[in-house]
Design a protein around this motif. Sequence first.
Motif, mmCIF file in Angstrom:
data_model
loop_
_atom_site.group_PDB
_atom_site.id
_atom_site.type_symbol
_atom_site.label_atom_id
_atom_site.label_comp_id
_atom_site.label_asym_id
_atom_site.label_seq_id
_atom_site.Cartn_x
_atom_site.Cartn_y
_atom_site.Cartn_z
ATOM 1 N N LEU A 41 0.850 -1.177 0.000
ATOM 2 C CA LEU A 41 0.000 0.000 0.000
ATOM 3 C C LEU A 41 0.892 1.236 0.000
ATOM 4 N N ALA A 42 0.551 2.231 -0.793
ATOM 5 C CA ALA A 42 1.341 3.470 -0.822
ATOM 6 C C ALA A 42 0.420 4.670 -0.763
ATOM 7 N N GLY A 43 0.906 5.745 -0.131
ATOM 8 C CA GLY A 43 0.101 6.953 -0.041
ATOM 9 C C GLY A 43 0.802 8.045 0.730
ATOM 10 N N GLN A 44 0.111 8.555 1.734
ATOM 11 C CA GLN A 44 0.580 9.713 2.488
ATOM 12 C C GLN A 44 0.330 9.508 3.973
ATOM 13 N N ASN A 45 1.273 9.946 4.790
ATOM 14 C CA ASN A 45 1.117 9.959 6.242
ATOM 15 C C ASN A 45 1.515 11.350 6.719
ATOM 16 N N GLY A 46 0.531 12.211 6.898
ATOM 17 C CA GLY A 46 0.845 13.600 7.223
ATOM 18 C C GLY A 46 1.595 14.242 6.074
ATOM 19 N N ASN A 47 2.843 14.661 6.322
ATOM 20 C CA ASN A 47 3.675 15.249 5.277
ATOM 21 C C ASN A 47 4.658 14.259 4.672
ATOM 22 N N ASP A 48 4.502 12.991 4.994
ATOM 23 C CA ASP A 48 5.480 11.991 4.576
ATOM 24 C C ASP A 48 4.925 11.063 3.500
ATOM 25 N N PHE A 49 5.838 10.574 2.638
ATOM 26 C CA PHE A 49 5.531 9.415 1.817
ATOM 27 C C PHE A 49 5.383 8.211 2.739
ATOM 28 N N ILE A 50 4.514 7.278 2.362
ATOM 29 C CA ILE A 50 4.412 6.045 3.134
ATOM 30 C C ILE A 50 4.170 4.867 2.200
ATOM 31 N N VAL A 51 4.890 3.777 2.455
ATOM 32 C CA VAL A 51 4.657 2.493 1.789
ATOM 33 C C VAL A 51 4.599 1.435 2.887
ATOM 34 N N LEU A 52 3.545 0.640 2.874
ATOM 35 C CA LEU A 52 3.397 -0.440 3.848
ATOM 36 C C LEU A 52 3.325 -1.769 3.115
ATOM 37 N N ARG A 53 3.794 -2.827 3.764
ATOM 38 C CA ARG A 53 3.571 -4.160 3.215
ATOM 39 C C ARG A 53 2.871 -5.017 4.254
ATOM 40 N N LEU A 54 1.799 -5.655 3.818
ATOM 41 C CA LEU A 54 1.033 -6.555 4.664
ATOM 42 C C LEU A 54 1.302 -7.992 4.252
ATOM 43 N N THR A 55 1.245 -8.884 5.208
ATOM 44 C CA THR A 55 1.269 -10.302 4.878
ATOM 45 C C THR A 55 -0.054 -10.655 4.197
ATOM 46 N N SER A 56 -0.134 -11.851 3.665
ATOM 47 C CA SER A 56 -1.373 -12.267 3.001
ATOM 48 C C SER A 56 -2.544 -12.347 3.969
ATOM 49 N N SER A 57 -2.260 -12.372 5.272
ATOM 50 C CA SER A 57 -3.334 -12.415 6.270
ATOM 51 C C SER A 57 -3.751 -11.024 6.746
ATOM 52 N N GLY A 58 -3.113 -9.961 6.189
ATOM 53 C CA GLY A 58 -3.584 -8.615 6.480
ATOM 54 C C GLY A 58 -3.003 -7.958 7.709
ATOM 55 N N VAL A 59 -1.775 -8.323 8.069
ATOM 56 C CA VAL A 59 -1.067 -7.646 9.161
ATOM 57 C C VAL A 59 0.260 -7.129 8.610
ATOM 58 N N LEU A 60 0.838 -6.122 9.289
ATOM 59 C CA LEU A 60 2.100 -5.553 8.835
ATOM 60 C C LEU A 60 3.187 -6.617 8.781
ATOM 61 N N ASP A 61 3.956 -6.589 7.695
ATOM 62 C CA ASP A 61 5.025 -7.563 7.474
ATOM 63 C C ASP A 61 6.321 -7.035 8.092
ATOM 64 N N PRO A 62 6.825 -7.631 9.175
ATOM 65 C CA PRO A 62 8.024 -7.108 9.841
ATOM 66 C C PRO A 62 9.284 -7.221 8.987
ATOM 67 N N ALA A 63 9.230 -7.969 7.884
ATOM 68 C CA ALA A 63 10.401 -8.114 7.016
ATOM 69 C C ALA A 63 10.537 -6.957 6.034
ATOM 70 N N PHE A 64 9.622 -5.971 6.106
ATOM 71 C CA PHE A 64 9.635 -4.840 5.177
ATOM 72 C C PHE A 64 9.800 -3.543 5.952
ATOM 73 N N GLY A 65 10.742 -2.684 5.509
ATOM 74 C CA GLY A 65 10.926 -1.388 6.145
ATOM 75 C C GLY A 65 11.170 -1.511 7.632
ATOM 76 N N THR A 66 10.525 -0.645 8.402
ATOM 77 C CA THR A 66 10.594 -0.696 9.859
ATOM 78 C C THR A 66 9.248 -1.179 10.371
#
Length: 223
Positions: free
Chosen positions: A120-145
């Motif tokens: 998922l990509a978009g905006q967080n306040g004034n920041d760029f944001i990219v998130l990666r979710l596992t196939s079960s719909g939770v944040l993937d700890p192997a991506f970014g922070t």
Amino acid sequence: PDGKFLLCAETTGPSATIDFGVVRLDSDGSLDPTFGTGGKVTYDFAGDADKAYAMGLQPDGKIVLAGAVRSSGNYDLGAVRLNSDGSVDTAFGTAGEFLYPGTSTWAKSVAVQPDGKILLAGQNGNDFIVLRLTSSGVLDPAFGTGGVYTATVGGTLNILESLSILSDGSVLASGSRASPSDFVVVKLDSTGAPFSGFGTSGIAEVPIGVGSAAAYQAKELED
């Protein structure tokens, strides 16, 4: 693959609030009666304004909708996954929902990896944001922070409008910054780290024109 079409956006739902909306059309442009209610689905997160800006289709036919979810006057990034018949996939996230609280935070693009993980990509306040979710719909700890990449390019209002997965597994996202208003392209490796040798810390700025500018799509060219 079956020639049907999906469209998503925002709509006024049954409770008179703005909700996620998605329709499925048959190949002739008529509503598909096997999807949702007469071809239509609306989804309300919390009784306030919800705007679906992006959609991703999984190989198994499940549909990921993402955008902005308003709660207490603030927008959080939200996503919901539907089964191929339009019903909510309750195995995704929490009862079908994923929410990422922030400050004016929303998703503008969705991409599904071959392994089923969801970007998922978009905006967080004034920041760029990219998130990666596992196939079960939770944040993937192997991506970014902890599953999240954020960055700012000077000024204010940095937003990513598009997202694609490149042939080498890296991630390309495009958007804009507000001051000065330039095209911006972000490239990350498959772990969510800035791509070495691309722009400055994985971000390339492209001045264009003399007024406002925003890149809404970026594609990889094939040889």
